[in-house]
Design an enzyme around this catalytic site. Structure first.
Site: not given
Ligand code: FUB
Length: 349
Positions: A43, A250
């Site tokens: 991420d 997301e």
């Protein structure tokens, strides 16, 4: 079939597909190598501060928690921040910047963070479950981009769900984009308040929408109630849940290119990073295509940053471990067509 049965079947199908694509990928070579290999990272939110690239990733670990539908195996406990003088330069690990035990309200699972700078202070934004197991978004501050960061005593008021991404507009305003369905719990907030039984949408229902809120001048709170972000197709229609190769799941990210707002995100269960373009930080954003095609591993998560006149895509895959919860961050150059559309990055060739 209920959504969990559907989801389990989808996971089985995807694992079979993963085996097939995994075999295919043994013949394909990754276009980029992991930026670090001494710890697992994921991420990556990249920013340029003081002429250097700083990366704010998740720090994946093997904590022994069993895999489940809510992503409990992503059981991260701290953040490390990295810096580089250039996208091909040496990567410096600045060590632990924030530990879950130093966040007074945190329960478990430090997921994808982001950072911002304003008036001499760096802000680290992070999602973590509180002691009631509800994802909220927290903020921590430091005088240095690499930390260490000190967490505020409580989560950001009215925050919920996961994957905060904070964008500084050219007029000096800051906006937080956030949200994530399934384990990210966005479906539990559809009525405006928390409902532990909040259901996922079925195929013919409207897909959940990501959220945006302008930040207050102190960067520690929202200046407004979070709003929905509309992602529309070429006919102006929002997506249904069945459009799961295009709808939001997301990993929100915002960047501005040639005066236009580019909202990019992961489609989760179909593993694309997609993008949509608009003329306001609030949208609506018109769907344009795929930034990054599926990578090895279940999750796909990215950031886009300009450095010395070139654009870069930071992302992750599971090249080092082969396990979906033990990821490694990477970078590749991102290129645009003359009409402003993005040339899709394929992580293997
Ligand atoms: O790293 C934990 C979660 O996995 C992130 O918050 C999601 O975006 C996915 O990458």
């Amino acid at each position: 079939m209920n959504c969990f049965t559907q989801k389990k079947l989808a996971i089985i199908a995807l694992s079979l597909l993963g085996t097939v694509t995994g075999l295919a990928q043994t013949r394909k070579q990754p276009v980029s190598q992991p930026l670090v290999s001494h710890i697992y990272t994921a991420d990556p939110s990249a920013h340029v501060f003081n002429g250097k690239i700083y990366i704010y990733p998740s720090h994946d670990i093997e904590s022994g928690v069993k895999q489940d539908d809510n992503g409990s195996h992503f059981d991260m406990k701290d953040y490390h921040i990295f810096s580089m003088d250039s996208p091909t330069g040496k990567v410096t690990d600045h060590g632990v910047a924030l530990d879950i035990k130093d966040i007074p309200w945190a329960g478990r699972q430090l997921w994808a963070p982001d950072a911002a700078y304003k008036n001499g202070t760096y802000y680290l934004y992070f999602p973590v479950k509180d002691k009631q197991d509800i994802f909220k978004i927290g903020v921590a501050t430091s005088k240095r981009p690499e930390g260490p960061f000190k967490a505020e005593k409580t989560p950001i008021e009215s925050s919920f769900s996961i994957d905060p991404s904070v964008f500084k507009d050219t007029d000096g305003n800051y906006y937080m984009y956030f949200g994530g369905i399934w384990g990210g719990q966005l479906q539990r907030w559809s009525s405006g308040s928390y409902d532990a039984n909040g259901k996922l949408r079925t195929a013919n229902e409207d897909a959940f929408l990501p959220k945006v809120a302008k930040m207050s001048s102190n960067m520690l709170s929202f200046a407004e109630t979070p709003k929905d972000i509309k992602i529309i197709d070429e006919y102006g229609k929002t997506f249904l849940e069945s459009n799961n190769d295009k709808r939001f799941f997301e990993a929100a990210w915002m960047h501005k290119y040639n005066g236009k707002y580019y909202f990019s995100y992961s489609t989760g269960d179909t593993h694309n990073i997609c993008y949509a373009i608009g003329t306001s930080p609030y949208g609506p954003f018109t769907y344009k295509g795929v930034v990054l095609s599926p990578v090895q591993g279940w999750t796909n998560h990215h950031s886009i940053v300009e450095f010395k006149g070139k654009w870069y895509l930071f992302y992750h895959d599971v090249q080092l471990s082969g396990q979906t919860h033990l990821r490694n961050i990477k970078v590749a150059e991102l290129q645009y067509n003359p009409d402003g559309t993005i040339i899709t990055v394929h992580a293997y060739k």
